[in-house]
Design a protein around this motif. Structure first.
Motif, PDB file in Angstrom:
ATOM      1  N   GLY A  13       0.683  -1.168  -0.041  1.00 21.95           N
ATOM      2  CA  GLY A  13      -0.240  -0.116  -0.086  1.00 21.95           C
ATOM      3  C   GLY A  13       0.824   1.314   0.091  1.00 21.95           C
ATOM      4  N   ILE A  14       2.094   0.919   0.252  1.00 23.68           N
ATOM      5  CA  ILE A  14       2.787   2.163   0.483  1.00 23.68           C
ATOM      6  C   ILE A  14       2.868   3.169  -0.656  1.00 23.68           C
ATOM      7  CG2 ILE A  14       5.064   1.283  -0.272  1.00 23.68           C
ATOM      8  CD1 ILE A  14       6.329   2.811   2.311  1.00 23.68           C
ATOM      9  N   ILE A  15       2.977   2.679  -1.938  1.00 27.77           N
ATOM     10  CA  ILE A  15       2.881   3.401  -3.194  1.00 27.77           C
ATOM     11  C   ILE A  15       1.607   3.995  -3.470  1.00 27.77           C
ATOM     12  CG2 ILE A  15       4.661   1.909  -4.442  1.00 27.77           C
ATOM     13  CD1 ILE A  15       2.297   0.495  -5.601  1.00 27.77           C
ATOM     14  N   TYR A  16       0.733   3.851  -2.688  1.00 29.49           N
ATOM     15  CA  TYR A  16      -0.742   4.910  -2.870  1.00 29.49           C
ATOM     16  C   TYR A  16      -0.959   5.531  -1.495  1.00 29.49           C
ATOM     17  CZ  TYR A  16      -1.483   1.428  -6.558  1.00 29.49           C
ATOM     18  OH  TYR A  16      -1.365   0.703  -7.734  1.00 29.49           O
ATOM     19  N   ASP A  17       0.017   5.617  -0.610  1.00 31.49           N
ATOM     20  CA  ASP A  17      -0.103   6.290   0.628  1.00 31.49           C
ATOM     21  C   ASP A  17       0.454   7.989   0.552  1.00 31.49           C
ATOM     22  OD1 ASP A  17       0.506   7.221   3.254  1.00 31.49           O
ATOM     23  OD2 ASP A  17       1.191   5.486   4.004  1.00 31.49           O
ATOM     24  N   ASN A  18      -0.599   8.808   0.629  1.00 27.54           N
ATOM     25  CA  ASN A  18      -0.407  10.167   0.583  1.00 27.54           C
ATOM     26  C   ASN A  18       0.470  10.809   1.474  1.00 27.54           C
ATOM     27  OD1 ASN A  18      -1.922  10.118  -1.840  1.00 27.54           O
ATOM     28  ND2 ASN A  18      -3.731  11.351  -0.777  1.00 27.54           N
ATOM     29  N   ASN A  19       0.762  10.052   2.733  1.00 28.92           N
ATOM     30  CA  ASN A  19       1.756  10.485   3.730  1.00 28.92           C
ATOM     31  C   ASN A  19       3.265  10.137   3.062  1.00 28.92           C
ATOM     32  OD1 ASN A  19      -0.364  11.043   5.628  1.00 28.92           O
ATOM     33  ND2 ASN A  19      -0.536   8.902   6.090  1.00 28.92           N
ATOM     34  N   ALA A  20       3.224   9.033   2.522  1.00 25.15           N
ATOM     35  CA  ALA A  20       4.638   8.779   1.924  1.00 25.15           C
ATOM     36  C   ALA A  20       4.992   9.403   0.688  1.00 25.15           C
ATOM     37  CB  ALA A  20       4.586   7.092   1.522  1.00 25.15           C
ATOM     38  N   ILE A  21       3.922  10.061   0.000  1.00 30.26           N
ATOM     39  CA  ILE A  21       4.118  10.566  -1.047  1.00 30.26           C
ATOM     40  C   ILE A  21       4.528  12.121  -0.863  1.00 30.26           C
ATOM     41  CG2 ILE A  21       3.149  11.594  -3.336  1.00 30.26           C
ATOM     42  CD1 ILE A  21       1.389   9.014  -3.390  1.00 30.26           C
ATOM     43  N   GLN A  22       3.920  12.732   0.256  1.00 25.23           N
ATOM     44  CA  GLN A  22       4.491  13.798   0.619  1.00 25.23           C
ATOM     45  C   GLN A  22       5.924  13.761   1.136  1.00 25.23           C
ATOM     46  OE1 GLN A  22       1.492  16.197   3.294  1.00 25.23           O
ATOM     47  NE2 GLN A  22       0.454  14.253   3.370  1.00 25.23           N
ATOM     48  N   ASP A  23       6.454  12.703   1.645  1.00 28.43           N
ATOM     49  CA  ASP A  23       7.804  12.525   1.944  1.00 28.43           C
ATOM     50  C   ASP A  23       8.858  12.473   0.667  1.00 28.43           C
ATOM     51  OD1 ASP A  23       7.939  12.708   4.754  1.00 28.43           O
ATOM     52  OD2 ASP A  23       7.046  10.398   4.866  1.00 28.43           O
ATOM     53  N   VAL A  24       7.950  11.771  -0.305  1.00 31.79           N
ATOM     54  CA  VAL A  24       8.861  11.695  -1.576  1.00 31.79           C
ATOM     55  C   VAL A  24       9.257  13.175  -2.141  1.00 31.79           C
ATOM     56  CG1 VAL A  24       8.640  10.919  -4.135  1.00 31.79           C
ATOM     57  CG2 VAL A  24       7.953   9.368  -2.430  1.00 31.79           C
ATOM     58  N   LEU A  25       7.884  14.014  -1.993  1.00 36.07           N
ATOM     59  CA  LEU A  25       8.068  15.310  -2.633  1.00 36.07           C
ATOM     60  C   LEU A  25       9.074  16.140  -2.004  1.00 36.07           C
ATOM     61  CD1 LEU A  25       4.417  16.288  -3.508  1.00 36.07           C
ATOM     62  CD2 LEU A  25       6.088  15.952  -5.135  1.00 36.07           C
ATOM     63  N   ASN A  26       8.943  16.052  -0.352  1.00 38.94           N
ATOM     64  CA  ASN A  26      10.065  16.683   0.292  1.00 38.94           C
ATOM     65  C   ASN A  26      11.416  16.243  -0.225  1.00 38.94           C
ATOM     66  OD1 ASN A  26      10.775  18.595   2.465  1.00 38.94           O
ATOM     67  ND2 ASN A  26      11.348  16.767   3.462  1.00 38.94           N
ATOM     68  N   ALA A  27      11.614  14.890  -0.207  1.00 43.12           N
ATOM     69  CA  ALA A  27      13.211  14.532  -0.543  1.00 43.12           C
ATOM     70  C   ALA A  27      13.693  14.889  -1.871  1.00 43.12           C
ATOM     71  CB  ALA A  27      12.889  12.955  -0.556  1.00 43.12           C
TER      72      ALA A  27
END
Length: 324
Positions: free
Chosen positions: A281-295
């Motif tokens: 599920g992590i690839i559809y997780d908006n919390n994780a995706i916000q971390d991607v954008l910050n990274a």
């Protein structure tokens, strides 16, 4: 985060209130607004059109001053980019990034499943595919470097082999891994048991069946040991690992983390107690995706996403983008 929508165009003038109005300076085109998928659409496209690109991915693109590095997406083991990046791909494109993705590691399993099962081939061979793909992206976009965002194998051992052994460190600024198998996995002991049987019998039936990448991602495999033998990061590259405590594929979940200089390790549940996502599920997780954008930038230290509930298999339920 506001998503920008594409506007209608008038010949040589701007559209204002439904009318074409002349202006002293040409209006700047808005960024595209690609449809953002969720787990249901991602899984459906994986089965129905496994070689399709997610919206906004592999579209000819010139990098902007705000986002000068194209983003290269690398799928997880058994997956395809149409599934792995149904949400992340269009979200990045809507943010103004040039986004590219590669289906790598095809084997006889890929052919026998109609293209559905990918990323199973020998990892060094797949890394050479990635090397050639990155070179093409750089040539097409004129960029000096790319950023890589990958899931599982595609966020860990595969791009790290490319960085360490194939000259990738001079062409990559950031590697962002979602639940990567950096130190391998026992898959709750199942893969370790398979490895023991293979050693005892002398028959490498995982590789013979078209799945050498499974073998190589064992926590005890020669590949995993060699990859980490002389340090797990390369100078000059920014590494970000985004992991869930509930990872049910990379076990223990701490095997995702990198220990070398330049690495940032993130545990989603430390940022957001509502996050119950797992490996799938992590690839559809908006919390994780916000971390991607910050990274990818601005790399705010100790960044915390706007917390949303997330579930196993599906991540943040439904379709749509990030919180406004």
């Amino acid at each position: 985060m506001t998503r920008r929508r594409i506007g209608q165009a008038c010949a040589g003038v701007a559209l204002v209130g439904g009318f074409c109005v002349a202006q002293t300076a040409p209006a700047q085109a808005a960024a595209p607004d690609y449809p953002v998928g969720g787990s249901a659409s991602g899984y459906a496209s994986w089965v129905s059109t496994p070689d399709a690109n997610p919206p906004g991915v592999n579209v000819p693109c010139t990098p902007s001053a705000a986002h000068p590095r194209p983003v290269v997406l690398l799928e997880g083991t058994t997956s395809r980019i149409t599934h792995s990046f149904a949400r992340i791909g269009p979200l990045l494109a809507d943010q103004g990034y040039c986004v590219y993705g590669l289906n790598y590691g095809d084997t006889q399993l890929t052919a026998s499943t109609g293209g559905v099962i990918g990323a199973m081939g020998d990892i060094p061979t797949s890394a050479r595919q990635v090397s050639g793909f990155v070179d093409k992206v750089l040539a097409q976009t004129g960029a000096a470097k790319v950023d890589i965002v990958g899931w599982s194998q595609g966020g860990g051992p595969l791009p790290r082999y490319y960085l360490q052994n194939l000259g990738g460190a001079s062409k990559v600024d950031s590697l962002v891994g979602l639940a990567p198998s950096n130190y391998g996995t026992s898959f709750f002991g199942v893969l370790s048991l398979i490895g023991a049987v293979q050693n005892a019998t002398g028959v490498d039936f995982l590789s013979a069946s078209g799945a050498p990448a499974f073998d190589q991602q064992l926590n005890t495999s020669p590949f995993t040991k060699a990859l980490n033998a002389h340090g797990d990061t390369v100078p000059g590259v920014h590494y970000t690992v985004i992991e869930t405590r509930l990872d049910d594929v990379v076990t223990p979940y701490t095997n995702a983390f990198l220990k070398g200089p330049g690495a940032t390790n993130i545990v989603l549940q430390q940022q957001c107690p509502l996050d119950g996502t797992d490996h799938l599920g992590i690839i559809y997780d908006n919390n994780a995706i916000q971390d991607v954008l910050n990274a990818l930038g601005p790399r705010v230290p100790n960044f915390k996403p706007s917390c949303q509930a997330a579930l196993p298999l599906v991540g943040t339920p439904g379709l749509g983008g990030l919180p406004g």
